[in-house]
Every structure is written in structure tokens, then in C-alpha cells.
Design an enzyme around this catalytic site. Structure first.
Site, mmCIF file in Angstrom:
data_model
loop_
_atom_site.group_PDB
_atom_site.id
_atom_site.type_symbol
_atom_site.label_atom_id
_atom_site.label_comp_id
_atom_site.label_asym_id
_atom_site.label_seq_id
_atom_site.Cartn_x
_atom_site.Cartn_y
_atom_site.Cartn_z
ATOM 1 N N SER A 198 0.822 -1.122 -0.291
ATOM 2 C CA SER A 198 -0.068 0.073 0.083
ATOM 3 C C SER A 198 0.857 1.242 0.031
ATOM 4 O O SER A 198 1.740 1.300 0.676
ATOM 5 C CB SER A 198 -0.913 0.093 1.197
ATOM 6 O OG SER A 198 -0.072 0.020 2.327
ATOM 7 N N GLY B 90 -0.292 4.673 0.387
ATOM 8 C CA GLY B 90 -1.021 6.032 0.897
ATOM 9 C C GLY B 90 -1.831 6.457 -0.455
ATOM 10 O O GLY B 90 -2.399 5.757 -1.027
ATOM 11 N N GLY C 276 -2.200 4.900 -3.971
ATOM 12 C CA GLY C 276 -2.811 3.699 -4.222
ATOM 13 C C GLY C 276 -2.116 2.496 -3.691
ATOM 14 O O GLY C 276 -1.619 2.224 -2.339
ATOM 15 N N GLY D 241 -4.490 1.465 6.590
ATOM 16 C CA GLY D 241 -3.845 0.315 6.282
ATOM 17 C C GLY D 241 -4.968 -1.050 6.813
ATOM 18 O O GLY D 241 -5.119 -1.923 6.003
ATOM 19 N N ASP D 242 -5.592 -0.837 7.826
ATOM 20 C CA ASP D 242 -6.425 -1.789 8.442
ATOM 21 C C ASP D 242 -7.880 -1.726 7.638
ATOM 22 O O ASP D 242 -8.453 -2.694 7.629
ATOM 23 C CB ASP D 242 -6.919 -1.394 9.930
ATOM 24 C CG ASP D 242 -5.727 -1.048 10.808
ATOM 25 O OD1 ASP D 242 -4.748 -1.674 10.558
ATOM 26 O OD2 ASP D 242 -5.781 -0.259 11.714
HETATM 27 P P1 ATP Z 1 -2.039 2.712 8.763
HETATM 28 O O1 ATP Z 1 -0.680 2.272 9.199
HETATM 29 O O2 ATP Z 1 -2.172 4.141 8.979
HETATM 30 O O3 ATP Z 1 -3.237 2.157 8.964
HETATM 31 P P2 ATP Z 1 -0.695 2.051 6.051
HETATM 32 O O4 ATP Z 1 0.375 2.777 5.917
HETATM 33 O O5 ATP Z 1 -0.689 0.663 6.236
HETATM 34 O O6 ATP Z 1 -1.689 2.874 7.039
HETATM 35 P P3 ATP Z 1 -1.445 3.339 3.643
HETATM 36 O O7 ATP Z 1 -0.598 2.606 2.319
HETATM 37 O O8 ATP Z 1 -0.951 4.747 4.173
HETATM 38 O O9 ATP Z 1 -1.492 2.190 4.832
HETATM 39 O O10 ATP Z 1 -3.007 3.332 3.127
HETATM 40 C C1 ATP Z 1 -3.503 2.296 2.833
HETATM 41 C C2 ATP Z 1 -4.695 2.463 1.719
HETATM 42 O O11 ATP Z 1 -5.763 3.823 2.128
HETATM 43 C C3 ATP Z 1 -4.054 3.143 0.328
HETATM 44 O O12 ATP Z 1 -3.531 2.156 -0.505
HETATM 45 C C4 ATP Z 1 -5.092 4.047 -0.123
HETATM 46 O O13 ATP Z 1 -6.020 3.164 -0.972
HETATM 47 C C5 ATP Z 1 -5.971 4.521 0.890
HETATM 48 N N1 ATP Z 1 -5.220 5.957 1.664
HETATM 49 C C6 ATP Z 1 -4.097 6.313 2.333
HETATM 50 N N2 ATP Z 1 -3.903 7.400 2.361
HETATM 51 C C7 ATP Z 1 -4.725 8.042 1.415
HETATM 52 C C8 ATP Z 1 -4.963 9.358 1.150
HETATM 53 N N3 ATP Z 1 -4.057 10.539 1.468
HETATM 54 N N4 ATP Z 1 -5.963 9.938 0.071
HETATM 55 C C9 ATP Z 1 -6.613 8.780 -0.464
HETATM 56 N N5 ATP Z 1 -6.223 7.365 -0.087
HETATM 57 C C10 ATP Z 1 -5.508 7.148 0.901
#
Ligand code: ATP
Length: 312
Positions: A224, A226, A229, A255-256
Site C-alpha cells: 500500500s 498511501g 494507491g 491500512g487496516d
Molecule cells: P496505517 O498504518 O495508517 O493503517 P498504512 O501505512 O498501512 O496505514 P497506507 O498505504 O497509508 O497504509 O494506506 C492504505 C490505503 O488507504 C491506500 O492504499 C489508499 O487506498 C488509502 N489511502 C491512504 N492514504 C490516502 C490518502 N491520503 N488519500 C487517499 N487514499 C488514501
């Protein structure tokens, strides 16, 4: 039924302050307390999306009871084992126009008997489960290989496991003879695992990095990224998932929420594009809400139709 595992749950306390005074008294009137820990965020999102889900893990003391009461209030099914110690608190202070200062307790240290009791309980729950998610860090007292042991038990019954963890427990799961069906590192977690930098803007390099033999035997690796995508590997296929530009309110827990989407779509044997679109839509919906690990299902279709998945 999807079973979610949260080995180190917490009461997530959010304190909102205009200004945080250090070495002084801060009086807080805006306090929110929710059943937290990454796996409980996954559970809440699956429940909000009206899919059958049950939460399990380890709880203890009055704080553990608070979490069970909260899940009852939300009509979420749960079945935890209980330990002789208090479940932890996690404090997030939201202050000074968008700053977030966190105080995270390590939580209880489990005994060998606690671990065994949970494993036995997990085995029994597998009989009513068709897919398992495991999220977050492990509490003290459990070896990094603990998740892999649970994966092995699930595999014996032909049940897929989606694992969202980091550090030593992710490294142990990837190395193990019993691989999870899916892992979902973000770019930083993938970099730590591979011991090299992962650049979310360099997708050809990322595709190369996902061909590392360490991922052999893991069906899905979803990285993932952020607001960018995700980039995913399923068997020999690679996909880029792109999401529309939105105004994120609170990305914590996205992420969850993504894991929740992956679990729902995989439990229903959806095709690859639908799996990734469901995951991205759930992650994105979470960023639109102030509450961590929360989505509004009314907006699902609107955003699902704007996510694109391209095979690379
Ligand atoms: P966390 O640890 O905060 O739960 P993570 O780092 O495991 O998050 P991310 O990659 O930040 O996961 O985000 C997961 C998904 O959420 C992304 O693939 C996207 O679909 C969505 N997402 C996260 N941030 C954004 C954003 N700023 N705008 C739109 N979608 C987002």
C-alpha cells in the site's frame, strides 16, 4: 465468517487540545475512547460493510471488559481469551493545529499458558471461519514466529490468512515454511523487510523488488502506497491500483481498512481487479472520516467506480 485476530488490543484514547503545554497541566474536555488495536479497526470496517465477522485475541482486566462492552454496543461478535493482566491504553494527543503526539503502552507480557490457551481457542474458532486476518504487533512473551504457528493451524484446515504486521513478526512469517496467503506491507515496511529503500514513485523497481525469492509461496503481496494507491503481486501477475484525488481528513487506520476490503473480497472469491478495487475503496473511505478505522458504506460505489487497476 471472517475471523480477525488482535493479539495486543488497546483502548485508543484521543485527547483534543488547542495547545499542548509540556511540563504543565493540560485539562482535556474533548476525550474519545474506542476499542482499538489494528485488528479491531479491521473488524469494525468489515462490520460496517455488513459482512459477517468475529473478533478474537487476548484481553484482560477492566480495560479488556471495556473493549468487550464497546464491541457489544456496536453489535460486533467477539470471542477473546482472557489473561490475568490489564489490556493496554494507547493515547493520541491531537494538538496545535494538526499535530499528533502518541503515547503507546507496550501492553501485557503473555505467559506460555496464555499463549497455549489462545492457540487452543483459535483452533476451535477455525471451525466456523473461512478466512482469517491477523494484524498488529505481538505482545511481550510471544516469539516472532507466533503468527506463523497460527498460519500453520489455519492451513491444516485449508483456511487462508491475511497478515498485516511489521518488523520481526513479518520477517518470521515470510521466512516460515507456513506462508500467509497475503501480506500487506506499506512501502516503509517492505523496505525494512528487504533491507533496501522502496521508492513509491518507481514502480518498475518495486515490481523487481517483489520478485525477490523471499515472497515465493505467498499468493498475494499488496504494497500500500498511501495516496498513491497500491502495487500488488498475485502469483506471477503484477497490478497497479490508482485512486482518485481526495481531501483526506484522517489517514490513520487506512491500512487496516484496506485489509478489511481485501478480506471481504477474497472471502467472496472475487477476481483480482475487484479485490484490489474493494481494498483501495475501503482504505480511501477511512481517510474521509475523523474516526480511525471507520467507513461510511453509502459512499462505497461512488469511489469504487473511480479506482483503476492496471495489469503491468
Ligand atoms: P496505517 O498504518 O495508517 O493503517 P498504512 O501505512 O498501512 O496505514 P497506507 O498505504 O497509508 O497504509 O494506506 C492504505 C490505503 O488507504 C491506500 O492504499 C489508499 O487506498 C488509502 N489511502 C491512504 N492514504 C490516502 C490518502 N491520503 N488519500 C487517499 N487514499 C488514501
Amino acid at each position: 465468517m471472517i475471523l480477525t485476530v488482535t493479539m495486543n488490543p488497546s483502548i485508543d484514547m484521543a485527547y483534543a487540545l488547542d495547545h499542548l503545554k509540556i511540563d504543565d497541566v493540560n485539562r482535556v474536555s474533548d476525550v474519545r475512547k474506542t476499542a482499538g488495536g489494528k485488528g479491531l479497526n479491521v473488524t469494525r470496517v468489515i462490520h460496517l460493510m455488513s459482512q459477517p465477522v468475529k473478533a478474537t485475541g487476548v484481553l484482560g482486566g477492566n480495560f479488556g471488559k471495556f473493549i468487550e462492552d464497546q464491541l457489544d454496543n456496536d453489535s460486533i461478535q467477539h470471542s477473546f481469551t482472557h489473561i490475568n493482566q490489564e489490556t493496554r491504553n494507547s493515547i493520541a494527543i491531537l494538538h496545535d493545529g494538526g499535530k499528533q503526539t502518541e503515547l503507546l503502552e507496550a501492553g501485557p507480557t503473555l505467559s506460555g499458558a496464555d499463549a497455549q490457551a489462545f492457540q487452543d481457542h483459535f483452533d476451535a474458532l477455525l471451525d466456523e471461519t473461512n478466512l482469517v486476518t491477523m494484524s498488529g504487533s505481538l505482545p511481550g512473551g510471544l516469539a516472532p514466529s507466533f503468527y506463523s504457528e497460527l498460519v500453520a493451524h489455519a492451513a491444516q484446515k485449508g483456511i487462508k490468512v491475511l497478515l498485516d504486521t511489521s518488523g520481526a513478526s513479518l520477517a518470521a512469517a515470510v521466512k516460515s515454511e507456513h506462508k500467509p496467503f497475503l501480506i500487506k506491507p506499506n512501502d516503509e515496511e517492505l523496505g525494512n523487510l528487504l533491507g533496501e529503500k522502496v521508492d513509491r514513485t518507481d514502480l518498475p523497481k518495486l515490481q523487481q523488488q517483489l520478485q525477490d525469492p523471499r515472497f515465493d509461496g505467498i499468493d498475494w503481496v499488496v504494497v500500500s502506497l498511501g495516496s498513491k494507491g497500491a502495487f500488488a503481486k498475485h502469483g506471477n501477475k503484477f497490478y497497479q491500483a490508482a485512486i482518485p484525488k481526495i481531501n483526506a481528513v484522517n489517514p490513520v487506520g487506512s491500512g487496516d481498512s484496506t485489509i478489511a476490503g481485501l478480506a471481504m473480497a477474497l472471502a467472496q472469491d472475487k477476481d483480482d481487479a475487484t479485490v484490489l478495487k474493494t481494498a483501495m475503496t475501503c482504505g480511501l473511505l477511512n481517510t474521509l472520516e475523523a474516526t480511525t478505522g471507520f467507513v461510511n458504506p453509502d459512499h462505497f460505489d461512488e469511489y469504487f467506480n473511480q479506482v483503476t487497476v492496471i495489469e503491468k
